[in-house]
Design a protein around this motif. Structure first.
Motif, PDB file in Angstrom:
ATOM      1  N   THR A 122       0.707  -1.068   0.509  1.00 39.52           N
ATOM      2  CA  THR A 122       0.068  -0.045   0.415  1.00 39.52           C
ATOM      3  C   THR A 122       0.666   0.890  -0.104  1.00 39.52           C
ATOM      4  OG1 THR A 122      -1.646  -1.464   0.602  1.00 39.52           O
ATOM      5  CG2 THR A 122      -1.841   0.804   1.382  1.00 39.52           C
TER       6      THR A 122
ATOM      7  N   TYR B 282       1.442   4.793   1.726  1.00 45.01           N
ATOM      8  CA  TYR B 282       0.435   5.082   2.696  1.00 45.01           C
ATOM      9  C   TYR B 282       1.212   6.936   2.608  1.00 45.01           C
ATOM     10  CZ  TYR B 282      -0.322   0.401   4.418  1.00 45.01           C
ATOM     11  OH  TYR B 282      -1.543  -0.679   5.465  1.00 45.01           O
TER      12      TYR B 282
ATOM     13  N   ALA C 144      -4.818   5.735   3.178  1.00 41.99           N
ATOM     14  CA  ALA C 144      -5.406   5.121   1.401  1.00 41.99           C
ATOM     15  C   ALA C 144      -5.982   4.341   1.356  1.00 41.99           C
ATOM     16  CB  ALA C 144      -3.903   3.655   1.595  1.00 41.99           C
TER      17      ALA C 144
ATOM     18  N   GLY D  87      -9.197   2.101   1.684  1.00 42.86           N
ATOM     19  CA  GLY D  87      -9.782   0.945   2.174  1.00 42.86           C
ATOM     20  C   GLY D  87     -11.096   1.141   2.640  1.00 42.86           C
TER      21      GLY D  87
ATOM     22  N   HIS E   2      -6.560  -2.567   3.932  1.00 44.68           N
ATOM     23  CA  HIS E   2      -6.255  -2.030   2.443  1.00 44.68           C
ATOM     24  C   HIS E   2      -6.021  -3.035   1.204  1.00 44.68           C
ATOM     25  CE1 HIS E   2      -6.175   2.107   4.803  1.00 44.68           C
ATOM     26  NE2 HIS E   2      -5.379   1.388   5.505  1.00 44.68           N
TER      27      HIS E   2
ATOM     28  N   SER F 200      -3.093  -3.318   7.058  1.00 47.80           N
ATOM     29  CA  SER F 200      -5.228  -1.919   7.577  1.00 47.80           C
ATOM     30  C   SER F 200      -3.919  -1.005   8.456  1.00 47.80           C
ATOM     31  CB  SER F 200      -5.597  -3.265   8.232  1.00 47.80           C
ATOM     32  OG  SER F 200      -4.293  -3.883   9.238  1.00 47.80           O
TER      33      SER F 200
ATOM     34  N   GLN G 229      -8.918   7.384  -0.474  1.00 48.49           N
ATOM     35  CA  GLN G 229      -8.094   8.287   0.216  1.00 48.49           C
ATOM     36  C   GLN G 229      -7.578   9.452   0.166  1.00 48.49           C
ATOM     37  OE1 GLN G 229      -3.845   7.380  -1.174  1.00 48.49           O
ATOM     38  NE2 GLN G 229      -2.780   8.520  -0.769  1.00 48.49           N
TER      39      GLN G 229
END
Length: 402
Positions: A31, A33, A74, A76, A97, A102, A121
């Motif tokens: 991910t 982030y 992000a 999710g 995510h 997570s 996001q």
């Protein structure tokens, strides 16, 4: 894709050194982030040896931060939205995510999302607080892999614990509307920033840029004055107030909804003047505001759906719809002149795309579309017509890829 960069044992976490961890234990996450705060804000992130559940968690602070917005690192799905606990994490949110990754956002004052909800996001999740096992306002934040804390990464780099960093959570939000008076809709991007901008794509010219809103506001577009062109608007979750602009200086404010709602806009009665509305994800209930301030309620969709609006049948009235981002399926609702309600499902795009809707060919009927964040590509579904026997798809790139 999986990244190979790792951090070995003995990595410095501010003033804290963790030892005894196997070399290569901290791989860069799949991910991408970003910091859990609106674009451009500066926050200091610290930890300590006894930090629960591990020193890899971060406590975020800045001056006078009580009540400040907390946003998604992000995209999710909300797996936990605890808004009443007085113990442990207190009020907190957990986002899934995918890929076993997570994030946790804890000790919140307010929680603005519900379980099962899909959030993009930089969308607001709640506000900084001091609930649960907390001695003062701050955001407790974790990145997890398979439910275990891992070292935090932001903007493609391992976080230096104890440092102050500026949030690069500055994503584009895809939209479409008739912005310049031509029959077909233009592509629009809402660029989240301290002073956010709407960018309108123009053939052969640089995008038209117009400022309105902040990084934590949610954008809306609508013909507030009935002149046939869409105007700018934003909705502020913390206050539940729409700010609607006509021209460069005329601005009105319309209170509607609560922080956990989703803003929408449309010409609900077909009189040429657009109004606003909100949708409550927990119940799928839409509340559509009339020109006289009255509200009409409609139920459509569930917590995981994203609302869309458009004139699906070309009768001059805006209809409702939802998009399921896990299956890339639109459910479109229309109501005929006899009051009969019809729904249709349209599969378009790919899971993870974001929905858009617009009159792509200028025939006074709205069609659906999607925006792919990784490539910033709008894909427009164009229905069969007298000149095209089959449905077509047109693709245009606009905005910044994520």
């Amino acid at each position: 894709m999986t990244r190979l960069r790792t951090v070995g044992a003995g990595t410095l976490l501010g003033a804290l050194v963790l030892v005894g961890l196997p070399v290569g234990a901290w791989a860069q996450p799949v991910t991408d982030y970003q910091m859990p705060f609106p674009c451009g804000q500066e926050w200091k992130g610290t930890t300590r040896s006894g930090h629960s559940p591990s020193p890899r968690s971060i406590d975020w602070n800045r001056a006078d931060d009580d009540g400040d917005p907390v946003v998604a690192s992000a995209p999710g799905v909300v797996t936990t939205a605890e808004a009443s606990s007085t113990k442990g994490y207190g009020h907190h949110v957990v986002l899934d995510h995918g890929d076993g990754e997570s994030t946790v956002y804890a000790h919140l004052d307010e929680v603005h999302v519900v379980e099962g909800q899909h959030v993009d996001q930089a969308s607001q999740l709640g506000t900084v607080g001091s609930t649960g096992n907390s001695t003062g306002p701050h955001l407790h934040y974790e990145q997890r892999l398979d439910r275990k804390d891992v070292e935090a990464w932001f903007d493609g780099a391992a976080f230096v614990y104890g440092s102050t960093q500026r949030s690069a959570n500055c994503v584009d939000v895809p939209m479409a509307a008739n912005m310049i008076g031509k029959p077909a809709a233009e592509l629009v991007i809402y660029r989240r920033a301290k002073r956010s901008q709407f960018l309108v794509q123009r053939a052969g010219k640089a995008p038209k840029r117009m400022r309105l809103g902040t990084a934590s506001d949610e954008p809306v577009l609508g013909d507030w004055d009935g002149n046939g062109k869409a105007n700018l608007g934003v909705w502020t979750p913390d206050t539940g107030v729409f700010t609607l602009r006509v021209g460069k200086k005329s601005t009105s404010h319309v209170p509607l909804g609560s922080a956990s709602d989703q803003p929408v806009a449309g010409d609900w009665d077909g009189d040429g003047l657009w109004e606003v509305g909100v949708r409550t994800p927990a119940t799928g209930t839409w509340r559509l505001r009339g020109a006289d301030g009255s509200l009409r309620s409609v139920v459509l969709g569930d917590a995981g759906d994203i609302p869309v609006t458009g004139d699906w049948d070309g009768d001059g009235r805006t209809d409702l719809g939802v998009f399921d981002p896990t299956t890339a399926t639109f459910t479109l609702r229309r109501e005929d002149g006899d009051g009969l309600v019809w729904t249709a499902q349209v599969q378009f795009g790919q899971p993870g795309d974001l929905p858009v809707a617009g009159d792509w060919d200028g025939n006074a009927t709205t069609e659906v579309g999607v925006w792919t964040p990784a490539t910033a590509t709008f894909s427009e579904r164009r229905a069969a017509s007298a000149t095209a026997a089959r449905e077509r798809t047109a693709a245009r790139t606009f905005g910044r890829p994520r």
